[in-house]
Design a protein around this motif. Structure first.
Motif, PDB file in Angstrom:
ATOM      1  N   ILE A   1       0.861  -1.181   0.000  1.00  0.00           N
ATOM      2  CA  ILE A   1       0.000   0.000   0.000  1.00  0.00           C
ATOM      3  C   ILE A   1       0.897   1.229   0.000  1.00  0.00           C
ATOM      4  CG2 ILE A   1      -1.793   1.250   1.250  1.00  0.00           C
ATOM      5  CD1 ILE A   1      -2.536  -1.524   2.515  1.00  0.00           C
ATOM      6  N   LYS A   2       0.703   2.066  -1.010  1.00  0.00           N
ATOM      7  CA  LYS A   2       1.492   3.283  -1.164  1.00  0.00           C
ATOM      8  C   LYS A   2       0.542   4.468  -1.240  1.00  0.00           C
ATOM      9  CE  LYS A   2       4.920   5.380  -4.235  1.00  0.00           C
ATOM     10  NZ  LYS A   2       5.668   5.164  -5.486  1.00  0.00           N
ATOM     11  N   VAL A   3       0.712   5.418  -0.328  1.00  0.00           N
ATOM     12  CA  VAL A   3      -0.140   6.610  -0.277  1.00  0.00           C
ATOM     13  C   VAL A   3       0.733   7.820  -0.579  1.00  0.00           C
ATOM     14  CG1 VAL A   3      -1.691   7.986   1.160  1.00  0.00           C
ATOM     15  CG2 VAL A   3      -1.599   5.506   1.471  1.00  0.00           C
ATOM     16  N   THR A   4       0.287   8.628  -1.541  1.00  0.00           N
ATOM     17  CA  THR A   4       1.044   9.816  -1.935  1.00  0.00           C
ATOM     18  C   THR A   4       0.164  11.052  -1.913  1.00  0.00           C
ATOM     19  OG1 THR A   4       0.589   9.416  -4.271  1.00  0.00           O
ATOM     20  CG2 THR A   4       2.651   8.550  -3.427  1.00  0.00           C
ATOM     21  N   GLU A   5       0.808  12.190  -1.753  1.00  0.00           N
ATOM     22  CA  GLU A   5       0.144  13.488  -1.861  1.00  0.00           C
ATOM     23  C   GLU A   5       0.037  13.788  -3.351  1.00  0.00           C
ATOM     24  OE1 GLU A   5      -1.640  16.824  -1.777  1.00  0.00           O
ATOM     25  OE2 GLU A   5      -1.319  15.836   0.166  1.00  0.00           O
ATOM     26  N   PRO A   6      -1.183  13.924  -3.895  1.00  0.00           N
ATOM     27  CA  PRO A   6      -1.332  14.072  -5.343  1.00  0.00           C
ATOM     28  C   PRO A   6      -0.630  15.300  -5.938  1.00  0.00           C
ATOM     29  CG  PRO A   6      -3.474  13.757  -4.298  1.00  0.00           C
ATOM     30  CD  PRO A   6      -2.452  13.891  -3.212  1.00  0.00           C
ATOM     31  N   SER A   7      -0.648  16.415  -5.239  1.00  0.00           N
ATOM     32  CA  SER A   7      -0.075  17.630  -5.817  1.00  0.00           C
ATOM     33  C   SER A   7       1.450  17.606  -5.866  1.00  0.00           C
ATOM     34  CB  SER A   7      -0.553  18.873  -5.055  1.00  0.00           C
ATOM     35  OG  SER A   7      -0.180  18.781  -3.702  1.00  0.00           O
ATOM     36  N   SER A   8       2.074  17.015  -4.859  1.00  0.00           N
ATOM     37  CA  SER A   8       3.536  17.007  -4.803  1.00  0.00           C
ATOM     38  C   SER A   8       4.148  15.669  -5.212  1.00  0.00           C
ATOM     39  CB  SER A   8       4.006  17.346  -3.388  1.00  0.00           C
ATOM     40  OG  SER A   8       3.655  16.317  -2.482  1.00  0.00           O
ATOM     41  N   GLY A   9       3.369  14.604  -5.140  1.00  0.00           N
ATOM     42  CA  GLY A   9       3.895  13.270  -5.415  1.00  0.00           C
ATOM     43  C   GLY A   9       4.680  12.688  -4.254  1.00  0.00           C
ATOM     44  N   GLN A  10       4.722  13.404  -3.117  1.00  0.00           N
ATOM     45  CA  GLN A  10       5.458  12.942  -1.944  1.00  0.00           C
ATOM     46  C   GLN A  10       4.789  11.704  -1.352  1.00  0.00           C
ATOM     47  OE1 GLN A  10       6.150  15.902   1.072  1.00  0.00           O
ATOM     48  NE2 GLN A  10       6.533  14.370   2.642  1.00  0.00           N
ATOM     49  N   VAL A  11       5.595  10.702  -1.065  1.00  0.00           N
ATOM     50  CA  VAL A  11       5.082   9.470  -0.464  1.00  0.00           C
ATOM     51  C   VAL A  11       4.807   9.733   1.013  1.00  0.00           C
ATOM     52  CG1 VAL A  11       5.588   7.064   0.083  1.00  0.00           C
ATOM     53  CG2 VAL A  11       6.337   8.022  -2.105  1.00  0.00           C
ATOM     54  N   GLU A  12       3.561   9.549   1.395  1.00  0.00           N
ATOM     55  CA  GLU A  12       3.139   9.742   2.788  1.00  0.00           C
ATOM     56  C   GLU A  12       3.232   8.444   3.581  1.00  0.00           C
ATOM     57  OE1 GLU A  12       2.114  12.709   4.126  1.00  0.00           O
ATOM     58  OE2 GLU A  12       2.533  13.698   2.220  1.00  0.00           O
ATOM     59  N   LEU A  13       3.066   7.313   2.884  1.00  0.00           N
ATOM     60  CA  LEU A  13       3.078   6.014   3.550  1.00  0.00           C
ATOM     61  C   LEU A  13       3.409   4.941   2.523  1.00  0.00           C
ATOM     62  CD1 LEU A  13       2.208   4.380   6.203  1.00  0.00           C
ATOM     63  CD2 LEU A  13       0.044   4.062   5.026  1.00  0.00           C
ATOM     64  N   LEU A  14       4.281   4.025   2.900  1.00  0.00           N
ATOM     65  CA  LEU A  14       4.578   2.862   2.071  1.00  0.00           C
ATOM     66  C   LEU A  14       4.671   1.658   2.994  1.00  0.00           C
ATOM     67  CD1 LEU A  14       5.291   1.541  -0.620  1.00  0.00           C
ATOM     68  CD2 LEU A  14       7.675   2.108  -0.175  1.00  0.00           C
ATOM     69  N   VAL A  15       3.748   0.729   2.811  1.00  0.00           N
ATOM     70  CA  VAL A  15       3.697  -0.459   3.657  1.00  0.00           C
ATOM     71  C   VAL A  15       3.706  -1.680   2.743  1.00  0.00           C
ATOM     72  CG1 VAL A  15       2.405  -1.668   5.448  1.00  0.00           C
ATOM     73  CG2 VAL A  15       2.280   0.807   5.315  1.00  0.00           C
ATOM     74  N   THR A  16       4.581  -2.617   3.042  1.00  0.00           N
ATOM     75  CA  THR A  16       4.660  -3.843   2.249  1.00  0.00           C
ATOM     76  C   THR A  16       4.387  -5.049   3.142  1.00  0.00           C
ATOM     77  OG1 THR A  16       7.034  -4.054   2.629  1.00  0.00           O
ATOM     78  CG2 THR A  16       6.359  -2.835   0.664  1.00  0.00           C
ATOM     79  N   GLY A  17       4.023  -6.134   2.522  1.00  0.00           N
ATOM     80  CA  GLY A  17       3.834  -7.380   3.263  1.00  0.00           C
ATOM     81  C   GLY A  17       2.601  -7.419   4.142  1.00  0.00           C
ATOM     82  N   VAL A  18       1.577  -6.630   3.816  1.00  0.00           N
ATOM     83  CA  VAL A  18       0.340  -6.636   4.600  1.00  0.00           C
ATOM     84  C   VAL A  18      -0.456  -7.886   4.219  1.00  0.00           C
ATOM     85  CG1 VAL A  18      -1.820  -5.418   5.062  1.00  0.00           C
ATOM     86  CG2 VAL A  18       0.284  -4.111   4.656  1.00  0.00           C
ATOM     87  N   SER A  19      -0.750  -8.706   5.189  1.00  0.00           N
ATOM     88  CA  SER A  19      -1.493  -9.931   4.930  1.00  0.00           C
ATOM     89  C   SER A  19      -2.931  -9.606   4.541  1.00  0.00           C
ATOM     90  CB  SER A  19      -1.492 -10.831   6.161  1.00  0.00           C
ATOM     91  OG  SER A  19      -2.297 -11.972   5.927  1.00  0.00           O
ATOM     92  N   SER A  20      -3.383 -10.198   3.445  1.00  0.00           N
ATOM     93  CA  SER A  20      -4.763  -9.982   3.004  1.00  0.00           C
ATOM     94  C   SER A  20      -5.715 -11.016   3.625  1.00  0.00           C
ATOM     95  CB  SER A  20      -4.845 -10.046   1.480  1.00  0.00           C
ATOM     96  OG  SER A  20      -4.420 -11.302   1.013  1.00  0.00           O
TER      97      SER A  20
END
Length: 88
Positions: free
Chosen positions: A32-51
């Motif tokens: 899951i990758k969350v970014t600020e749309p206007s700047s493209g700055q990554v606000e959160l990057l989480v890997t390996g989240v169990s579904s």
């Protein structure tokens, strides 16, 4: 059971107005990758989240809430450290 496509859509919509990209890895985990749309700055990057536990809307909402909380905590921590550096 919630389909992968629906799961991804729910998670991505849960971070609006930020931009969220949710991808399913071959092992069934999520990135899951969350970014600020206007700047493209990554606000959160989480890997390996169990579904696996994400079988209900409540479980998905709880995950989104936890991740939003982590984003807020990391921003608060960053700004707190930034002000200590500037005043020190």
């Amino acid at each position: 059971m919630i389909s992968t496509l629906e799961l991804r859509h729910i998670i991505e919509c849960g971070f609006l107005p930020l931009s969220c990209s949710c991808t399913m890895n071959v092992d069934g985990s999520l990135m899951i990758k969350v970014t600020e749309p206007s700047s493209g700055q990554v606000e959160l990057l989480v890997t390996g989240v169990s579904s696996r536990p994400l079988t209900s809307s409540r479980a998905i909402a709880n995950l989104i809430g936890e991740l939003r909380g982590e984003m807020i905590a990391s921003k608060t921590s960053f700004h707190s450290n930034e002000s200590r550096i500037q005043s020190g």
